[in-house]
Design a protein around this motif. Structure first.
Motif, PDB file in Angstrom:
ATOM      1  N   LEU A   1       0.819  -1.205   0.000  1.00 51.83           N
ATOM      2  CA  LEU A   1       0.000   0.000   0.000  1.00 51.83           C
ATOM      3  C   LEU A   1       0.856   1.260   0.000  1.00 51.83           C
ATOM      4  N   SER A   2       1.926   1.272   0.804  1.00 51.39           N
ATOM      5  CA  SER A   2       2.723   2.499   0.849  1.00 51.39           C
ATOM      6  C   SER A   2       3.468   2.696  -0.462  1.00 51.39           C
ATOM      7  N   ALA A   3       3.891   1.584  -1.089  1.00 55.00           N
ATOM      8  CA  ALA A   3       4.556   1.707  -2.393  1.00 55.00           C
ATOM      9  C   ALA A   3       3.567   2.274  -3.411  1.00 55.00           C
ATOM     10  N   ARG A   4       2.348   1.786  -3.346  1.00 57.86           N
ATOM     11  CA  ARG A   4       1.332   2.243  -4.274  1.00 57.86           C
ATOM     12  C   ARG A   4       1.031   3.731  -4.067  1.00 57.86           C
ATOM     13  N   ALA A   5       0.958   4.114  -2.780  1.00 59.78           N
ATOM     14  CA  ALA A   5       0.709   5.520  -2.463  1.00 59.78           C
ATOM     15  C   ALA A   5       1.834   6.378  -3.000  1.00 59.78           C
ATOM     16  N   GLY A   6       3.073   5.901  -2.856  1.00 63.40           N
ATOM     17  CA  GLY A   6       4.223   6.656  -3.347  1.00 63.40           C
ATOM     18  C   GLY A   6       4.144   6.851  -4.850  1.00 63.40           C
ATOM     19  N   ARG A   7       3.753   5.785  -5.566  1.00 64.00           N
ATOM     20  CA  ARG A   7       3.647   5.886  -7.021  1.00 64.00           C
ATOM     21  C   ARG A   7       2.585   6.891  -7.438  1.00 64.00           C
ATOM     22  N   ARG A   8       1.450   6.841  -6.753  1.00 61.13           N
ATOM     23  CA  ARG A   8       0.337   7.711  -7.137  1.00 61.13           C
ATOM     24  C   ARG A   8       0.692   9.181  -7.015  1.00 61.13           C
ATOM     25  N   LEU A   9       1.464   9.493  -5.987  1.00 58.05           N
ATOM     26  CA  LEU A   9       1.688  10.908  -5.713  1.00 58.05           C
ATOM     27  C   LEU A   9       2.929  11.439  -6.405  1.00 58.05           C
ATOM     28  N   SER A  10       3.706  10.546  -7.016  1.00 62.44           N
ATOM     29  CA  SER A  10       4.919  11.046  -7.688  1.00 62.44           C
ATOM     30  C   SER A  10       4.555  11.637  -9.032  1.00 62.44           C
TER      31      SER A  10
END
Lengths: 358, 222
Positions: free
Chosen positions: B213-222
């Motif tokens: 989930l945190s990896a996914r969140a990082g991708r979304r906001l980059s």
């Protein structure tokens, strides 16, 4: 449908500003950063609450601190284009526009209007900066706003894209029948787009008038900050030279500039940026600058950095020069002294020449 | 294998998550978007259970929920039973104890929503709850969900507080963590090992899900 704004506040920056924008009029709020331009825009949008103020559009009052009226942002029918676009990243371009309350037909039509037909299904991350900006404009227009607010909308895109977007806005003007407020620190942007300019400096209105008047008013320009500082000389076309230059007559003597179309006798206004002007104590010889303009130093304003702003009186007009404080010292410049301003012909771009209407 | 204990633990974790979800969303959102006097104090209070020894928190909750306390008497008057040494008391303690695990990630999630995007939602005519549902939660959910996953896993493993506030009443307050302890006390190492393995598996899954989930969140906001 007139937008009336009157705001005064002590914090975060002292502000005491009032202006009006007519329907269909594009007003540029210009001034150095920190002057309070964006804060004013936020007050109109209801994103910031001034100590005292009134914001009204047509017959509707959005804010009236005297009567305790404060309509929340989401109930103000406005469109805002933010500096960072502020698109909803998880939504497609179409969904972004529909998020402003437009149905699909309307959303598609508005996207078509800003030339984004075919890109409806893309998410913001899949669009270029200029395209994202167009989505932001479409989203702002989608709900048929009573007021359109543009907060430095072109500062995040490169120069080339910006030119395209200016042309786009100029073309869209026919559809913009509401008051439009553009915040910018770019004088060129204001010149291209605005009908009227309000110059804000340290929370006060320095000047308020038609774009043409403000653009060629050295007092207003000084309020813009040094980077944008420039002054205007009035001159008459004297003749067209064979080498692509136009000879002009001004209060400071003859000027040669890149070709200006017109016939001898035509009155033009030439905007000369302060950082394009060199100063000399004696008339220099054997230099490449064609324009040597004699003047008298009216004031010397040291800046915060290494620079200084020198105001020269040339006839009954004024010229600004931005030079280093070191040069001021070395040349022993002082108020009342006469000196020469040197201006390269090629430093004056075509858009810096304005027409005096007969 | 003490199945009732595992079932009880899952029940407790589920209730804690259900009750903490709205708290995490609204408190986390509030802490992320607002600056106010005493914000530091509130943040410190939310984090406190993280550094406080569970037995210490358990002791205070035992006193606060006890039959002599106003809270305990109120509960007794309303529901006719004691709050301490009951499943309801455990849920209450669990909610308080897991505040930091639920609220902090949610707050981080909301903090990642740019201010201009939130303002754009209002400028598009969205009322605050609409903006929460359509703009903020779709961007902040990885943080909110991470908080819920952490909370769930943490409840399963909690020992000190459960023992202090709940005791080890089978079927009422004996969770799987307590049960493991009981098995070891009874020299039933095989039973303890079985239950420990189940908890280990649940923890590993939790970590995997949280990382994803945190990896996914990082991708979304980059």
């Amino acid at each position: 449908m007139t937008l009336e704004v009157a705001v005064s506040s002590g914090a975060p920056i002292p502000l005491d500003v009032a202006f009006q924008v007519e329907a269909g009029e594009l007003l540029a709020l210009v001034g150095p950063s920190g002057a309070g331009k964006s804060t004013l825009l936020r007050a109109i949008a209801g994103l910031w609450q001034p100590d005292q103020g009134r914001v009204a559009v047509g017959g509707e009052t959005w804010l009236d601190t005297a009567r305790g009226t404060r309509l929340p942002t989401h109930r103000r029918r406005l469109g805002v284009v933010f500096q960072s676009y502020a698109l909803f990243p998880q939504m497609t371009a179409l969904a972004n526009v529909m998020a402003a309350g437009a149905d699909e037909t309307r959303a598609r039509a508005v996207l078509e209007l800003v030339h984004l037909g075919g890109l409806e299904a893309r998410r913001p991350a899949e669009l270029s900066g200029g395209q994202q900006q167009r989505v932001a404009v479409a989203r702002a227009l989608a709900r048929d706003p009573a007021v359109l607010l543009l907060d430095e909308p072109f500062s995040a895109v490169d120069r080339g894209t910006r030119e395209g977007l200016y042309a786009e806005v100029e073309r869209l003007r026919a559809h913009l029948n509401m008051p439009v407020v553009l915040v910018t620190h770019d004088m060129e942007e204001a010149r291209r787009l605005a009908d009227r300019i309000v110059v804000i400096d340290r929370g006060q209105v320095l000047r308020d008038g038609p774009t043409e008047d403000i653009l060629f008013d050295p007092r207003a320009l000084r309020g813009m900050g040094l980077r944008e500082a420039g002054a205007t000389l009035t001159a008459r076309i004297d003749g067209q030279e064979g080498d692509g230059l136009t000879r002009l007559r001004s209060a400071g003597g003859p000027l040669w500039l890149p070709r200006i179309s017109g016939t001898p006798g035509d009155l033009v206004r030439v905007r000369i940026m302060a950082h394009d002007v060199m100063l000399a104590r004696r008339r220099p010889e054997a230099i490449s600058a064609l324009n040597v303009i004699p003047g008298v130093i009216e004031s010397l304003l040291p800046g915060d950095g290494p620079g200084a702003l020198v105001t020269l009186t040339v006839g009954d007009e004024v010229l600004l020069a931005r030079i280093t404080q070191r040069s001021v010292q070395a040349m022993g410049l002082a108020v009342g002294q006469s000196c020469f301003a040197l201006v390269k012909s090629m430093a004056v771009a075509r858009h810096q020449v304005g027409r005096e209407d007969p | 294998m003490d199945w009732p204990a595992l079932w009880l633990s899952l029940h407790l974790a589920g209730w804690t998550v259900v009750l903490l979800l709205p708290v995490a969303v609204f408190l986390g959102r509030f802490m992320a978007f607002h600056r106010f006097a005493g914000k530091g104090v509130v943040e410190a209070l939310v984090i406190l259970p993280l550094v406080l020894p569970p037995t210490v928190l358990g002791f205070y909750l035992l006193v606060a929920f006890g039959a002599e306390s106003p809270v305990g008497q109120l509960w007794q008057g309303a529901f006719g039973g004691p709050l301490v040494f009951s499943f309801e008391g455990l849920v209450a303690a669990s909610v308080l104890f897991n505040l930091p695990f639920a609220v902090q990630p949610a707050q981080r999630g909301f903090e990642a929503v740019p201010r201009e995007v939130r303002e754009a939602a209002a400028c598009c005519g969205m009322a605050p709850l609409t903006a929460l549902w359509r703009v903020e939660l779709p961007l902040a959910w990885p943080g909110v969900l991470t908080g819920m996953v952490l909370t769930f896993a943490h409840v399963l493993g909690e020992f000190g507080i459960v023992l202090m506030v709940g005791g080890a009443i089978p079927g009422e307050t004996r969770t799987v963590a307590i049960s493991i302890y009981d098995r070891v006390q009874a020299f039933d190492m095989a039973g303890a090992a079985q239950m420990s393995a189940v908890l280990l598996a649940i923890s590993l899954v939790t970590i995997a899900v949280t990382f994803r989930l945190s990896a996914r969140a990082g991708r979304r906001l980059s």
